[in-house]
Design a protein around this motif. Structure first.
Motif, PDB file in Angstrom:
ATOM      1  N   ALA A   1      -3.668   0.208   5.806  1.00 53.64           N
ATOM      2  CA  ALA A   1      -3.535   0.475   4.282  1.00 53.64           C
ATOM      3  C   ALA A   1      -3.301   1.793   4.041  1.00 53.64           C
ATOM      4  CB  ALA A   1      -3.874  -0.516   3.992  1.00 53.64           C
ATOM      5  N   LEU A   2      -5.008   2.195   4.740  1.00 54.74           N
ATOM      6  CA  LEU A   2      -5.063   3.705   4.010  1.00 54.74           C
ATOM      7  C   LEU A   2      -4.412   4.956   4.481  1.00 54.74           C
ATOM      8  CD1 LEU A   2      -7.114   5.191   2.323  1.00 54.74           C
ATOM      9  CD2 LEU A   2      -8.978   5.048   4.132  1.00 54.74           C
ATOM     10  N   HIS A   3      -4.144   4.604   5.652  1.00 55.98           N
ATOM     11  CA  HIS A   3      -2.771   5.151   6.139  1.00 55.98           C
ATOM     12  C   HIS A   3      -1.471   5.552   5.730  1.00 55.98           C
ATOM     13  CE1 HIS A   3      -5.058   4.762  10.134  1.00 55.98           C
ATOM     14  NE2 HIS A   3      -5.678   6.182   9.941  1.00 55.98           N
ATOM     15  N   PHE A   4      -0.863   4.216   4.988  1.00 50.23           N
ATOM     16  CA  PHE A   4       0.372   3.560   4.415  1.00 50.23           C
ATOM     17  C   PHE A   4      -0.384   4.792   3.144  1.00 50.23           C
ATOM     18  CE2 PHE A   4       0.904   0.907   8.102  1.00 50.23           C
ATOM     19  CZ  PHE A   4       2.280   1.164   8.210  1.00 50.23           C
ATOM     20  N   ALA A   5      -0.652   3.902   2.095  1.00 55.37           N
ATOM     21  CA  ALA A   5      -1.068   4.569   1.051  1.00 55.37           C
ATOM     22  C   ALA A   5      -1.689   6.386   0.494  1.00 55.37           C
ATOM     23  CB  ALA A   5      -2.382   4.040   0.505  1.00 55.37           C
TER      24      ALA A   5
ATOM     25  N   LYS B   1       1.660   8.680   1.297  1.00 50.42           N
ATOM     26  CA  LYS B   1       2.565   8.193   0.540  1.00 50.42           C
ATOM     27  C   LYS B   1       1.467   9.153  -0.980  1.00 50.42           C
ATOM     28  CE  LYS B   1       6.134   6.684   2.787  1.00 50.42           C
ATOM     29  NZ  LYS B   1       7.285   6.738   2.310  1.00 50.42           N
ATOM     30  N   GLY B   2       0.732   9.564  -0.827  1.00 52.69           N
ATOM     31  CA  GLY B   2      -0.012   9.787  -1.795  1.00 52.69           C
ATOM     32  C   GLY B   2      -0.411   8.399  -3.261  1.00 52.69           C
ATOM     33  N   ARG B   3      -1.011   7.459  -3.074  1.00 52.12           N
ATOM     34  CA  ARG B   3      -1.291   6.780  -3.113  1.00 52.12           C
ATOM     35  C   ARG B   3      -2.755   6.351  -3.852  1.00 52.12           C
ATOM     36  NH1 ARG B   3       4.429   6.718  -4.431  1.00 52.12           N
ATOM     37  NH2 ARG B   3       6.052   5.552  -3.468  1.00 52.12           N
ATOM     38  N   LEU B   4      -2.926   7.856  -4.482  1.00 58.39           N
ATOM     39  CA  LEU B   4      -4.581   7.708  -4.938  1.00 58.39           C
ATOM     40  C   LEU B   4      -5.298   6.916  -5.110  1.00 58.39           C
ATOM     41  CD1 LEU B   4      -4.119  11.280  -5.797  1.00 58.39           C
ATOM     42  CD2 LEU B   4      -4.679  10.729  -3.464  1.00 58.39           C
ATOM     43  N   TRP B   5      -4.337   6.032  -6.496  1.00 56.10           N
ATOM     44  CA  TRP B   5      -5.199   4.585  -7.528  1.00 56.10           C
ATOM     45  C   TRP B   5      -5.436   3.820  -5.885  1.00 56.10           C
ATOM     46  CZ3 TRP B   5      -0.171   6.890  -8.386  1.00 56.10           C
ATOM     47  CH2 TRP B   5       0.698   6.138  -7.985  1.00 56.10           C
ATOM     48  N   VAL B   6      -4.880   2.923  -4.824  1.00 61.50           N
ATOM     49  CA  VAL B   6      -4.699   2.698  -3.871  1.00 61.50           C
ATOM     50  C   VAL B   6      -5.762   2.847  -2.872  1.00 61.50           C
ATOM     51  CG1 VAL B   6      -3.240   1.356  -1.904  1.00 61.50           C
ATOM     52  CG2 VAL B   6      -2.384   1.646  -4.140  1.00 61.50           C
ATOM     53  N   CYS B   7      -5.544   4.005  -2.846  1.00 61.98           N
ATOM     54  CA  CYS B   7      -6.746   4.775  -1.898  1.00 61.98           C
ATOM     55  C   CYS B   7      -8.160   4.719  -2.469  1.00 61.98           C
ATOM     56  CB  CYS B   7      -6.388   5.984  -1.353  1.00 61.98           C
ATOM     57  SG  CYS B   7      -5.434   6.419  -0.224  1.00 61.98           S
ATOM     58  N   ARG B   8      -8.405   4.192  -3.588  1.00 67.33           N
ATOM     59  CA  ARG B   8      -9.161   4.880  -4.776  1.00 67.33           C
ATOM     60  C   ARG B   8     -10.260   2.879  -4.336  1.00 67.33           C
ATOM     61  NH1 ARG B   8      -8.090   6.820  -9.323  1.00 67.33           N
ATOM     62  NH2 ARG B   8      -8.684   9.105  -8.150  1.00 67.33           N
ATOM     63  N   TYR B   9      -9.172   2.524  -4.373  1.00 66.03           N
ATOM     64  CA  TYR B   9      -9.243   0.931  -4.337  1.00 66.03           C
ATOM     65  C   TYR B   9     -10.052   0.803  -3.219  1.00 66.03           C
ATOM     66  CZ  TYR B   9      -8.534  -4.190  -4.334  1.00 66.03           C
ATOM     67  OH  TYR B   9      -9.116  -5.916  -3.305  1.00 66.03           O
ATOM     68  N   LEU B  10      -9.445   1.088  -2.061  1.00 69.06           N
ATOM     69  CA  LEU B  10      -9.744   0.627  -1.193  1.00 69.06           C
ATOM     70  C   LEU B  10     -11.053   1.235  -0.415  1.00 69.06           C
ATOM     71  CD1 LEU B  10      -6.480   1.434   1.260  1.00 69.06           C
ATOM     72  CD2 LEU B  10      -7.703  -1.580   1.302  1.00 69.06           C
ATOM     73  N   VAL B  11     -10.791   2.314  -0.519  1.00 69.26           N
ATOM     74  CA  VAL B  11     -12.506   3.520  -0.306  1.00 69.26           C
ATOM     75  C   VAL B  11     -13.665   3.048  -1.332  1.00 69.26           C
ATOM     76  CG1 VAL B  11     -13.795   5.442  -0.068  1.00 69.26           C
ATOM     77  CG2 VAL B  11     -11.496   4.927   0.583  1.00 69.26           C
TER      78      VAL B  11
ATOM     79  N   ALA C   1       0.948  -1.731  -0.129  1.00 66.78           N
ATOM     80  CA  ALA C   1       0.028  -0.166   0.093  1.00 66.78           C
ATOM     81  C   ALA C   1       1.024   0.846  -0.017  1.00 66.78           C
ATOM     82  CB  ALA C   1      -1.148  -0.326   1.699  1.00 66.78           C
ATOM     83  N   SER C   2       1.556   0.667   0.367  1.00 64.12           N
ATOM     84  CA  SER C   2       2.642   2.333   1.138  1.00 64.12           C
ATOM     85  C   SER C   2       3.524   2.887  -0.531  1.00 64.12           C
ATOM     86  CB  SER C   2       3.272   2.245   1.987  1.00 64.12           C
ATOM     87  OG  SER C   2       4.615   3.095   1.449  1.00 64.12           O
ATOM     88  N   ARG C   3       4.032   1.788  -1.196  1.00 65.12           N
ATOM     89  CA  ARG C   3       4.983   1.516  -2.224  1.00 65.12           C
ATOM     90  C   ARG C   3       4.188   1.436  -3.745  1.00 65.12           C
ATOM     91  NH1 ARG C   3       7.175  -3.040  -1.197  1.00 65.12           N
ATOM     92  NH2 ARG C   3       5.923  -4.587  -1.861  1.00 65.12           N
ATOM     93  N   GLY C   4       2.384   2.110  -3.774  1.00 62.66           N
ATOM     94  CA  GLY C   4       1.428   1.871  -4.501  1.00 62.66           C
ATOM     95  C   GLY C   4       1.293   0.677  -5.335  1.00 62.66           C
ATOM     96  N   ASP C   5       2.037  -0.419  -5.141  1.00 62.13           N
ATOM     97  CA  ASP C   5       1.576  -1.046  -6.298  1.00 62.13           C
ATOM     98  C   ASP C   5       0.914  -2.184  -5.875  1.00 62.13           C
ATOM     99  OD1 ASP C   5       2.071  -4.260  -7.371  1.00 62.13           O
ATOM    100  OD2 ASP C   5       4.551  -4.401  -6.151  1.00 62.13           O
ATOM    101  N   LEU C   6      -0.648  -1.809  -6.595  1.00 62.93           N
ATOM    102  CA  LEU C   6      -1.562  -2.877  -6.560  1.00 62.93           C
ATOM    103  C   LEU C   6      -2.146  -3.789  -6.959  1.00 62.93           C
ATOM    104  CD1 LEU C   6      -5.073  -1.230  -5.673  1.00 62.93           C
ATOM    105  CD2 LEU C   6      -4.905  -0.566  -7.771  1.00 62.93           C
ATOM    106  N   ARG C   7      -1.597  -4.261  -7.550  1.00 64.07           N
ATOM    107  CA  ARG C   7      -1.049  -5.367  -8.654  1.00 64.07           C
ATOM    108  C   ARG C   7      -1.019  -6.592  -6.986  1.00 64.07           C
ATOM    109  NH1 ARG C   7       1.351  -6.749 -13.982  1.00 64.07           N
ATOM    110  NH2 ARG C   7      -1.292  -6.303 -14.915  1.00 64.07           N
ATOM    111  N   LEU C   8       0.058  -6.044  -6.513  1.00 64.26           N
ATOM    112  CA  LEU C   8       0.627  -6.693  -5.532  1.00 64.26           C
ATOM    113  C   LEU C   8      -0.036  -6.082  -4.490  1.00 64.26           C
ATOM    114  CD1 LEU C   8       2.927  -8.473  -4.083  1.00 64.26           C
ATOM    115  CD2 LEU C   8       4.393  -5.912  -3.613  1.00 64.26           C
ATOM    116  N   PHE C   9      -0.877  -5.850  -3.454  1.00 63.76           N
ATOM    117  CA  PHE C   9      -1.565  -5.413  -2.789  1.00 63.76           C
ATOM    118  C   PHE C   9      -3.029  -6.621  -3.199  1.00 63.76           C
ATOM    119  CE2 PHE C   9      -5.588  -3.393  -0.668  1.00 63.76           C
ATOM    120  CZ  PHE C   9      -4.640  -2.648   0.503  1.00 63.76           C
TER     121      PHE C   9
END
Length: 110
Positions: A73-77, A80-90, A37-45
């Protein structure tokens, strides 16, 4: 310059507790999930969520259970500004954005 007595110096050293060692990482796979989540690796996440869920069909619970020092995970993403991970989570998982850390008790709504 005055010299200190050796006994006073060693007593002071003994009074200071040693630094506690950090707690061992959980064996449930939470740390790799949070790092993805912190790295923004959505596929791995997504793959880690699927693996941790083990076919139960409750990926949101898996994500919300993964914590490190009270952060999810939302805090970590978001940190670091990983909006695509945040969008997936929310948007896709429905992770609660209004939850606040309540210490050892977990999370509660605002």
């Amino acid at each position: 310059m005055a010299r200190r007595h050796p006994a006073a110096t060693s007593a002071k050293r003994r009074a200071t507790p040693p630094n506690p060692s950090p707690p061992p990482p959980p064996a449930d796979g939470s740390i790799p999930l949070l790092h993805a989540a912190s790295r923004g690796d959505l596929r791995l996440f997504k793959r880690l969520v699927r693996d941790l869920d083990k076919g139960r069909g409750r990926p949101r619970e898996v994500v919300e259970a993964a914590k490190d020092q009270g952060l999810v995970a939302l805090h970590f993403a978001a940190g670091k500004g990983r909006l695509w991970v945040c969008r997936y989570l929310v948007e896709e998982l429905g992770v609660d954005v209004d939850a606040v850390n309540d210490g050892e008790l977990g999370y509660r709504k605002l």
